[in-house]
Design a protein around this motif. Structure first.
Motif, mmCIF file in Angstrom:
data_model
loop_
_atom_site.group_PDB
_atom_site.id
_atom_site.type_symbol
_atom_site.label_atom_id
_atom_site.label_comp_id
_atom_site.label_asym_id
_atom_site.label_seq_id
_atom_site.Cartn_x
_atom_site.Cartn_y
_atom_site.Cartn_z
ATOM 1 N N ASN A 271 46.021 99.124 71.902
ATOM 2 C CA ASN A 271 47.020 98.393 71.552
ATOM 3 C C ASN A 271 47.809 98.836 70.588
ATOM 4 O O ASN A 271 49.170 98.864 70.394
ATOM 5 C CB ASN A 271 46.758 96.911 71.484
ATOM 6 C CG ASN A 271 48.110 95.831 71.400
ATOM 7 O OD1 ASN A 271 49.330 96.316 71.891
ATOM 8 N ND2 ASN A 271 47.969 94.781 70.919
ATOM 9 N N ILE A 272 47.156 99.155 69.446
ATOM 10 C CA ILE A 272 47.648 99.703 68.163
ATOM 11 C C ILE A 272 48.459 101.150 68.377
ATOM 12 O O ILE A 272 49.535 101.098 67.824
ATOM 13 C CB ILE A 272 46.665 99.819 67.152
ATOM 14 C CG1 ILE A 272 47.427 99.957 65.593
ATOM 15 C CG2 ILE A 272 45.642 100.967 67.032
ATOM 16 C CD1 ILE A 272 46.556 99.600 64.462
ATOM 17 N N ILE A 273 48.023 101.885 69.211
ATOM 18 C CA ILE A 273 48.618 103.000 69.535
ATOM 19 C C ILE A 273 49.895 102.915 70.334
ATOM 20 O O ILE A 273 51.070 103.500 69.737
ATOM 21 C CB ILE A 273 47.720 104.012 70.391
ATOM 22 C CG1 ILE A 273 46.544 104.539 69.367
ATOM 23 C CG2 ILE A 273 48.432 105.430 70.795
ATOM 24 C CD1 ILE A 273 45.517 105.267 69.979
ATOM 25 N N PHE A 274 50.064 101.984 71.052
ATOM 26 C CA PHE A 274 51.096 101.369 71.725
ATOM 27 C C PHE A 274 52.084 100.984 70.871
ATOM 28 O O PHE A 274 53.267 101.302 70.994
ATOM 29 C CB PHE A 274 50.669 100.641 72.842
ATOM 30 C CG PHE A 274 51.974 99.997 73.759
ATOM 31 C CD1 PHE A 274 52.620 100.575 74.586
ATOM 32 C CD2 PHE A 274 52.305 98.536 73.563
ATOM 33 C CE1 PHE A 274 53.789 100.248 75.299
ATOM 34 C CE2 PHE A 274 53.404 98.020 74.113
ATOM 35 C CZ PHE A 274 54.004 98.701 75.127
ATOM 36 N N ARG A 275 51.961 100.089 69.864
ATOM 37 C CA ARG A 275 52.659 99.547 68.889
ATOM 38 C C ARG A 275 53.156 100.773 67.926
ATOM 39 O O ARG A 275 54.531 100.658 67.748
ATOM 40 C CB ARG A 275 52.015 98.398 68.171
ATOM 41 C CG ARG A 275 51.590 97.134 69.053
ATOM 42 C CD ARG A 275 52.806 96.459 69.011
ATOM 43 N NE ARG A 275 52.450 95.088 69.680
ATOM 44 C CZ ARG A 275 52.974 94.153 69.462
ATOM 45 N NH1 ARG A 275 53.917 93.871 69.016
ATOM 46 N NH2 ARG A 275 52.531 92.992 69.948
ATOM 47 N N LEU A 276 52.496 101.489 67.677
ATOM 48 C CA LEU A 276 52.913 102.825 66.749
ATOM 49 C C LEU A 276 53.997 103.596 67.583
ATOM 50 O O LEU A 276 55.001 103.928 66.761
ATOM 51 C CB LEU A 276 51.843 103.334 66.257
ATOM 52 C CG LEU A 276 50.988 102.823 65.115
ATOM 53 C CD1 LEU A 276 49.823 103.961 64.876
ATOM 54 C CD2 LEU A 276 51.853 102.690 63.903
ATOM 55 N N ILE A 277 53.734 104.147 68.640
ATOM 56 C CA ILE A 277 54.647 104.681 69.423
ATOM 57 C C ILE A 277 56.238 103.949 69.745
ATOM 58 O O ILE A 277 57.100 104.243 69.559
ATOM 59 C CB ILE A 277 54.321 105.139 70.964
ATOM 60 C CG1 ILE A 277 52.988 106.175 70.725
ATOM 61 C CG2 ILE A 277 55.055 105.676 71.719
ATOM 62 C CD1 ILE A 277 52.182 106.282 71.741
ATOM 63 N N ILE A 278 55.999 102.535 69.938
ATOM 64 C CA ILE A 278 57.121 101.666 70.285
ATOM 65 C C ILE A 278 57.883 101.631 68.909
ATOM 66 O O ILE A 278 59.173 101.760 69.157
ATOM 67 C CB ILE A 278 56.536 100.149 70.603
ATOM 68 C CG1 ILE A 278 56.059 100.257 72.168
ATOM 69 C CG2 ILE A 278 57.811 99.420 70.660
ATOM 70 C CD1 ILE A 278 57.106 100.801 72.820
ATOM 71 N N SER A 279 57.102 101.350 67.820
ATOM 72 C CA SER A 279 57.795 101.351 66.343
ATOM 73 C C SER A 279 58.582 102.736 66.079
ATOM 74 O O SER A 279 59.678 102.882 65.708
ATOM 75 C CB SER A 279 56.682 101.056 65.315
ATOM 76 O OG SER A 279 56.291 99.742 65.641
ATOM 77 N N ALA A 280 57.730 103.821 66.514
ATOM 78 C CA ALA A 280 58.411 105.142 66.270
ATOM 79 C C ALA A 280 59.583 105.303 67.146
ATOM 80 O O ALA A 280 60.559 105.901 66.777
ATOM 81 C CB ALA A 280 57.524 106.289 66.609
ATOM 82 N N LEU A 281 59.534 104.871 68.355
ATOM 83 C CA LEU A 281 60.699 104.972 69.291
ATOM 84 C C LEU A 281 61.858 104.073 68.703
ATOM 85 O O LEU A 281 63.158 104.535 68.640
ATOM 86 C CB LEU A 281 60.705 104.396 70.712
ATOM 87 C CG LEU A 281 59.647 105.638 71.497
ATOM 88 C CD1 LEU A 281 59.214 104.890 72.720
ATOM 89 C CD2 LEU A 281 60.507 106.743 71.769
ATOM 90 N N ALA A 282 61.600 102.934 68.238
ATOM 91 C CA ALA A 282 62.687 102.060 67.710
ATOM 92 C C ALA A 282 63.319 102.768 66.441
ATOM 93 O O ALA A 282 64.377 102.604 66.075
ATOM 94 C CB ALA A 282 61.901 100.579 67.155
#
Length: 116
Positions: free
Chosen positions: A2-13
């Motif tokens: 979940n943390i990797i998913f959140r980091l990728i989403i934050s990077a995309l944002a």
């Protein structure tokens, strides 16, 4: 995971927000990933201290001072991450607002029906 998913989403944002705002520059997606990690660490370690120290003014402004704290966190991240530049306080404030909206939208797209 979940943390990797959140980091990728934050990077995309962050990457999308930097593309939208002319006062914010982000060199590459790798820089956006590093920015996501740095923002996560700053929000984990520095933000609670700032919120505690500025509690009276936060209460007096009915929580609006938290926007200033978010902008300060963005400016600190701009000093720490090479390849990420913010032209001033107002761009940092706008960056934090737009990034929050885009991040929330992307996270909601990634939710499965059983997560809701």
């Amino acid at each position: 995971m979940n943390i990797i998913f959140r980091l990728i989403i934050s990077a995309l944002a962050a990457f999308a927000t930097a593309y939208i705002l002319p006062g914010v520059r982000l060199d590459s997606f790798l820089t956006a990933l590093i920015l996501a990690v740095v923002l996560g660490v700053l929000n984990l370690l520095v933000k609670p201290v700032l919120v505690f120290l500025t509690f009276p003014i936060t209460v007096f402004t009915l929580g609006l001072f938290l926007l200033v704290i978010n902008a300060v966190i963005i400016l600190v991240a701009a000093k720490l991450v090479n390849g990420f530049r913010v032209d001033g306080f107002w761009w940092a404030l706008l960056f934090s607002l737009v990034m929050t909206v885009i991040n929330s939208f992307l996270v909601s797209l990634g939710k499965r029906p059983e997560d809701v």
